[in-house]
Design a protein around this motif. Structure first.
Motif, PDB file in Angstrom:
ATOM      1  N   CYS A 193      24.080 -39.604  53.289  1.00 22.50           N
ATOM      2  CA  CYS A 193      23.913 -39.077  54.650  1.00 22.50           C
ATOM      3  C   CYS A 193      24.806 -37.860  54.820  1.00 22.50           C
ATOM      4  CB  CYS A 193      24.300 -40.113  55.695  1.00 22.50           C
ATOM      5  SG  CYS A 193      24.226 -39.482  57.405  1.00 22.50           S
ATOM      6  N   ASP A 206      29.616 -39.199  66.398  1.00 20.53           N
ATOM      7  CA  ASP A 206      28.354 -39.826  66.783  1.00 20.53           C
ATOM      8  C   ASP A 206      28.416 -40.153  68.271  1.00 20.53           C
ATOM      9  OD1 ASP A 206      26.279 -41.550  67.296  1.00 20.53           O
ATOM     10  OD2 ASP A 206      26.532 -42.737  65.469  1.00 20.53           O
ATOM     11  N   ASP A 236      16.807 -35.472  62.129  1.00 21.54           N
ATOM     12  CA  ASP A 236      18.008 -36.249  62.412  1.00 21.54           C
ATOM     13  C   ASP A 236      18.269 -36.154  63.907  1.00 21.54           C
ATOM     14  OD1 ASP A 236      20.423 -37.515  62.595  1.00 21.54           O
ATOM     15  OD2 ASP A 236      21.268 -36.558  60.810  1.00 21.54           O
ATOM     16  N   GLU A 238      20.209 -38.417  65.549  1.00 21.43           N
ATOM     17  CA  GLU A 238      21.430 -39.225  65.671  1.00 21.43           C
ATOM     18  C   GLU A 238      21.103 -40.712  65.653  1.00 21.43           C
ATOM     19  OE1 GLU A 238      24.218 -40.197  64.690  1.00 21.43           O
ATOM     20  OE2 GLU A 238      25.183 -38.410  65.485  1.00 21.43           O
ATOM     21  N   ASN A 239      21.829 -41.389  64.779  1.00 25.21           N
ATOM     22  CA  ASN A 239      21.576 -42.809  64.512  1.00 25.21           C
ATOM     23  C   ASN A 239      20.129 -43.032  64.093  1.00 25.21           C
ATOM     24  OD1 ASN A 239      24.223 -43.658  65.193  1.00 25.21           O
ATOM     25  ND2 ASN A 239      23.669 -43.429  67.357  1.00 25.21           N
ATOM     26  N   GLY A 313      25.757 -35.482  61.799  1.00 19.54           N
ATOM     27  CA  GLY A 313      26.372 -35.087  63.064  1.00 19.54           C
ATOM     28  C   GLY A 313      27.812 -35.533  63.200  1.00 19.54           C
ATOM     29  N   SER A 316      29.421 -37.098  58.418  1.00 20.74           N
ATOM     30  CA  SER A 316      29.061 -37.803  57.183  1.00 20.74           C
ATOM     31  C   SER A 316      28.818 -36.738  56.131  1.00 20.74           C
ATOM     32  CB  SER A 316      27.765 -38.601  57.383  1.00 20.74           C
ATOM     33  OG  SER A 316      27.915 -39.582  58.362  1.00 20.74           O
TER      34      SER A 316
HETATM   35  O1  AHR Z   1      21.248 -39.976  62.319  1.00 21.38           O
HETATM   36  C1  AHR Z   1      21.733 -40.175  61.044  1.00 21.38           C
HETATM   37  C2  AHR Z   1      23.218 -40.006  60.977  1.00 21.38           C
HETATM   38  O2  AHR Z   1      23.831 -41.064  61.656  1.00 21.38           O
HETATM   39  C3  AHR Z   1      23.812 -38.817  61.648  1.00 21.38           C
HETATM   40  O3  AHR Z   1      23.673 -37.620  60.944  1.00 21.38           O
HETATM   41  C4  AHR Z   1      25.235 -39.220  61.729  1.00 21.38           C
HETATM   42  O4  AHR Z   1      25.902 -38.593  62.776  1.00 21.38           O
HETATM   43  C5  AHR Z   1      25.182 -40.725  61.902  1.00 21.38           C
HETATM   44  O5  AHR Z   1      25.973 -41.357  60.955  1.00 21.38           O
END
Ligand code: AHR
Length: 515
Positions: A193, A206, A236, A238-239, A313, A316
């Motif tokens: 990631c 996050d 992407d 987020e999460n 984000g 990672s």
């Molecule tokens: O959405 C996937 C990842 O999840 C994002 O890039 C990161 O911010 C979180 O760990």
């Protein structure tokens, strides 16, 4: 030199990727302008608010800096500009500035005039591997290619590498509409990631569902995926990496592994899309266009407007990939506008070359001779798991000869690079561990594949080749006190010493001691 804001009044937006002569200056002027992707977005009513590329200008009139490099020998920096307005980067200027030493990409300038430059990403939810928890900077010579026949360099993201801007100007926030595209190396990716380009959180953390909207490229299956084994273009948000309306599998998002991939993500209230294609030819296809994901938190979006490259984000940074160019727009671009951008991209002429192909031939058996004056009779060899440089001659034992002979394999983790299988111990390869070289049996893991993959470049001292580590891309195969390491120029270990670095990382590929 600061980047120059494009002169939009002079732009010729009618022709896609076509030279329009005589726009600047009077009779007899030989000056010409090209049309760039951002000229096309502007004419479509969705102007670029960020435009990043180390390979070419993205406006037909852009003459400012594309990126900055810093060399290890004296920490001096140089800005690299296009060869001409709207043209390809002046890679020769980088080559001359970085000759005999190593260079990192320190700044990727924003060509839009909004100052949305990308620099070394700071720590966030996760720390990077560099000082202070920052991410690593990319090796400036790790991704050579050609564009329109001119040599240029992309941004090679090994795990731990990342760029960011948390204080942007004009990037979409909240549920506002935006578009983005990027060109990636479709053969360089991983399942870490998250190799992203686009909109992210301003605090590198996050902040919950819907606080990002970035292009993702790779084959992680933790959140979303499509058909085949990847890599996939996903969003992407987020999460969640989304390949369509559902979390997890969406059948319309195909694996896409062209050497150069155009990847598109765009979003507007209640609606978003994924598109993609081959950046060398043909058109874009739409892999998803529809409602926001059927998971709570993504409608409305809560975009924050930072920009990331090569990371997730929350910083990672386990991901890998190669970036050549990309933009972010204000407003939701039409498919027709993006189709014109794709035509511009294919006309630009991305191609392999520019430094690759100089390494040993896959399938051949070779030996690797040191080039430092002390050691020109020494070759990389092994005795059991121990790897060192050893003097080998015609009178050496057959064990010494076969121990210094290697079968060149396609890189276990990157087909653009190579791996070295032992001539006398089938299935065992040169690999690094704690930065030192060993001969170990291939255990089939992704870690082993990366540790055993080296990317040939022209030799740093002008002789033979230097071999960059695929997963530590500022490090090269180096001998030091007759041991073999992956070393960075001027790093913190004794074997990183900058004394004789260019010589110690340069190897001549010779006929094998044991064919
Ligand atoms: O959405 C996937 C990842 O999840 C994002 O890039 C990161 O911010 C979180 O760990």
């Amino acid at each position: 030199m600061a980047p120059t804001r494009p002169h939009r009044t002079l732009l010729a937006v009618a022709a896609t990727g076509v030279l329009v002569a005589g726009l600047f200056g009077g009779a007899g002027s030989a000056q010409a302008a090209t049309t760039g992707p951002c000229d096309i977005y502007a004419s479509g009513g969705t102007p670029c608010v960020a435009a990043h590329s180390t390979t070419r200008a993205l406006y037909g009139s852009y003459t400012g800096s594309l990126y900055q490099v810093r060399r290890a020998s004296d920490n001096a920096t140089a800005n690299i500009a296009p060869l001409s307005a709207g043209g390809v980067a002046n890679a020769a200027a980088q080559d001359s500035f970085c000759a005999g030493t190593s260079c990192l990409i320190t700044i990727i300038y924003d060509q839009s005039g909004r100052g949305n430059n990308l620099t070394q990403a700071p720590p966030g939810g996760f720390n990077g591997p560099a000082a202070g928890g920052y991410d690593n900077l990319a090796n400036a010579t790790a991704a050579p290619i050609t564009v329109g026949g001119h040599k240029a360099y992309g941004v090679f993201v090994a795990p731990g590498t990342g760029y960011r801007n948390n204080n942007t100007n004009g990037i979409a926030t909240g549920d506002a509409a935006e578009g983005m595209y990027a060109i990636f190396d479709g053969t360089h990716y991983n399942g870490g990631c998250c190799f992203d380009y686009g909109n992210a959180e301003r605090n590198s953390r996050d902040n919950g569902n819907g606080t990002m909207e970035a292009i993702y490229f790779g084959n992680i299956k933790v959140w979303g995926y499509g058909t085949g084994n990847g890599p996939w273009i996903m969003a992407d948000l987020e999460n969640g990496l989304f390949s369509g309306v559902n979390a997890g599998y969406n059948a319309n998002d195909p694996s896409i592994g062209n050497r150069f991939v155009t990847a598109v993500v765009k979003g507007q209230p209640g609606h978003w899309s994924i598109r993609g294609g081959n950046a060398q030819s043909g058109s874009l296809s739409t892999f998803y266009s529809g409602a926001r994901p059927n998971v709570s938190g993504y409608n409305p979006m809560r975009k924050e407007g930072a920009i990331i490259l090569g990371i997730g984000g929350d910083n990672s940074n386990g991901s890998a990939g190669t970036f050549y160019e990309g933009v972010m727009t204000s407003g939701y671009p039409s498919d027709a506008t993006e189709n014109s951008v794709q035509a511009n991209i294919t006309a630009a002429g991305y191609a392999t070359g520019g430094g690759t192909g100089t390494g040993p031939t896959v399938g051949s058996t070779i030996s690797l001779r040191a080039t430092t004056a002390c050691c020109t009779t020494r070759y990389i060899g092994h005795s059991g798991a121990t790897v060192s440089t050893q003097v080998v001659s015609s009178s050496s034992s057959s064990a010494a000869k076969s121990g210094a002979s290697w079968i060149v394999r396609s890189g276990l983790a990157n087909g653009s690079c190579v791996s070295f299988e032992s001539r006398d111990t089938a299935g065992s390869y040169l690999r690094h561990q704690n930065y030192q070289l060993y001969l170990h049996a291939n255990d089939g893991s992704s870690l082993f594949a990366n540790d055993a993959t080296f990317c040939p470049q022209a030799g740093m001292n002008g002789q033979g080749n230097s071999f960059m580590s695929n997963n530590y891309s500022t490090r090269y195969l180096r001998h030091y006190s007759n041991n073999v390491y992956i070393a960075s120029n001027g790093g913190s270990n004794a074997f990183d010493s900058s004394t004789l670095w260019a010589d110690d990382v340069s190897w001549v590929v010779t006929a094998p001691w044991t064919p």
